[in-house]
Enzyme design. Sequence first.
Site: not given
Length: 113
Positions: A92-93, A30-31, A99, A86
Site C-alpha cells: 500500500g505504499q 496528513d492531507i 514514512h 506501508n
Amino acid sequence: MSDCLFCKIINGEIPSTLIYEDEKVIAFKDISPQSPVHFLVIPKEHIESADFIDKNKVPLIGHIFYVASKIAKEQGLECGYRVVNNCGNHGGQTVNHIHFHVLGGRQMMWPPG
C-alpha cells in the site's frame, strides 16, 4: 530526489501543515486524515522504503519512533495510537519515501478500518 513528493515537502516546494521539525525528520498533518489525529513522520534523508533500511539507518528509525511518541503525547493520545508503515506496492505504499503514519483520537479496529 527531485521528483519525490516528500522531498519536495521537506524542501518547502510543496506546502504542508508542519507540526515538528529537527535536523533529522519532519512531521506534518496528513492531507486525507483517517482518524481525528493523523500525521506523518518522515526522515529528511530520502530512503525509498523499509526495504532500504540498513544497520546504519537504525538510529534514524529509532529517532522517528521517538518523535512519533513525543508528538502523540503532545496531541493528547494518552489512550493509545497506531503507527503504520506501508512497504512496496502490495503493502500500500503510494509515496516512495519511507514514512510513518500516526493515527489516533478514536478506537482503532483490527483489521484496520
